[in-house]
Design a protein around this motif. Structure first.
Motif, short mmCIF file in Angstrom:
data_model
loop_
_atom_site.label_atom_id
_atom_site.label_comp_id
_atom_site.label_asym_id
_atom_site.label_seq_id
_atom_site.Cartn_x
_atom_site.Cartn_y
_atom_site.Cartn_z
N ASP A 163 5.89 -5.35 -7.41
CA ASP A 163 5.69 -5.02 -8.82
C ASP A 163 4.68 -5.95 -9.47
OD1 ASP A 163 7.49 -2.92 -8.69
OD2 ASP A 163 9.20 -4.15 -9.30
N LEU A 166 1.17 -4.94 -8.29
CA LEU A 166 0.68 -3.72 -8.94
C LEU A 166 0.31 -3.99 -10.40
CD1 LEU A 166 3.05 -1.01 -7.44
CD2 LEU A 166 0.65 -1.44 -6.88
N LEU A 202 -3.54 3.21 -6.72
CA LEU A 202 -3.11 3.00 -8.10
C LEU A 202 -4.09 3.68 -9.05
CD1 LEU A 202 -1.01 1.61 -9.94
CD2 LEU A 202 -2.63 -0.30 -10.13
N PHE A 211 1.35 4.93 -9.40
CA PHE A 211 1.14 4.45 -8.03
C PHE A 211 1.75 5.43 -7.05
CE2 PHE A 211 2.51 1.86 -4.32
CZ PHE A 211 1.26 1.46 -3.89
N SER A 213 2.20 6.08 -2.67
CA SER A 213 2.06 5.35 -1.40
C SER A 213 2.56 6.18 -0.23
CB SER A 213 2.84 4.03 -1.47
OG SER A 213 4.23 4.28 -1.57
#
Length: 287
Positions: A163, A166, A202, A211, A213
């Motif tokens: 976190d 990001l 992102l 985001f 993934s």
């Protein structure tokens, strides 16, 4: 009438990248790719030996010939540039074809994993910044985003909390939002999610960020950024929401990377994406 995308990028004979990635991806998405080659290479620059034929002096010819045909593009997508002079050639192209009815996506090819490519110079960076400021959609990897924002790449390698990382990258992306309605998608972000090594993208925009993934396949494969930018370009041309096309691109590239790893394909040969083009055909034949 089919939508046309001007793809300003190189053509590499080996390495599954640039135009050899963009042309099939855009085509199966139902969008017509119109290549304007910046260079022709025997192999992408990650090979130990390659020959590069610089096509700078031919770029204006494409522009002038296409002007004669009164071509209208749904979007313009730029990738690998062979030298700084090519930025001026692109601006000449934009003067002719970029308008309020289309969009400009810039993939600022300059480096990866904290290292710059052989083409990189300080002058090249300044010219690339000028082009990136013009873009509506920007798709740098983390290394390129740091270069564009004058930030230290090493600060991002020191953060282990997902976190926190990001948040740092989102702050970096916001530095590149120089105009309203701009979208910055920072690609190829490595991090652990629930102790699973992952790679993601992102998406940073005026009102927030998202985001997405997929499980990480270790190894830096040629052409992943080109595949992503091509999917994004095709989706935007078709009127897709950016967050949706990012998810589609992640699924397509993630599956292709798994197959590539299973086939023991050398990283410089790029991603075995061809067998997964059906994922895009299935997705976009229904929309």
């Amino acid at each position: 009438m089919s939508k046309k995308i001007a793809v300003i990028n190189d053509l590499s004979g080996l390495g599954r990248c640039s135009l050899t990635a963009a042309i099939p991806v855009l085509s199966v998405m139902g969008v017509s790719p119109c290549p304007l080659p910046t260079a022709v290479l025997t192999a992408q620059t990650g090979y130990p030996s390659y020959y590069c034929d610089d096509l700078t002096d031919k770029m204006d010819i494409f522009t002038e010939e296409w002007k004669k045909q009164e071509v209208a593009f749904s979007g313009i997508y730029t990738g690998f540039l062979a030298n700084t002079e090519q930025v001026d050639k692109i601006f000449h192209f934009l003067d002719a074809f970029y308008n309020e009815d289309n969009f400009l996506l810039v993939d600022p090819v300059m480096g990866d994993n904290g290292e710059t490519y052989p083409i990189f110079t300080d002058t090249f960076l300044q010219e690339m910044k000028r082009l990136c400021e013009k873009a509506d959609i920007l798709t740098p990897n983390l290394t390129e985003a740091c270069l564009l924002a004058n930030s230290d790449y090493q600060q991002f390698t020191a953060t282990t909390n997902p976190d926190g990382l990001l948040d740092q990258i989102a702050t970096l992306g916001r530095k590149l939002l120089n105009k309203p309605n701009k979208h910055v998608i920072i690609t190829g972000i490595h991090l652990e999610i629930d102790q699973v090594p992952s790679m993601g993208n992102l998406h940073v925009y005026q009102d927030g960020c998202n985001f997405s993934s997929y499980p990480c396949v270790h190894g830096s494969y040629s052409g992943t950024g080109d595949l992503f930018a091509s999917c994004l370009t095709g989706g935007i041309a078709r009127g897709e929401e950016i967050k949706d096309i990012i998810e589609t691109a992640a699924q397509f590239i993630g599956k292709s990377l798994i197959d590539t790893k299973a086939d023991n394909t050398p990283t410089r040969e790029g991603v075995n994406f061809e067998q997964n083009l059906g994922m895009l055909i299935s997705r976009f034949s229904k929309s």
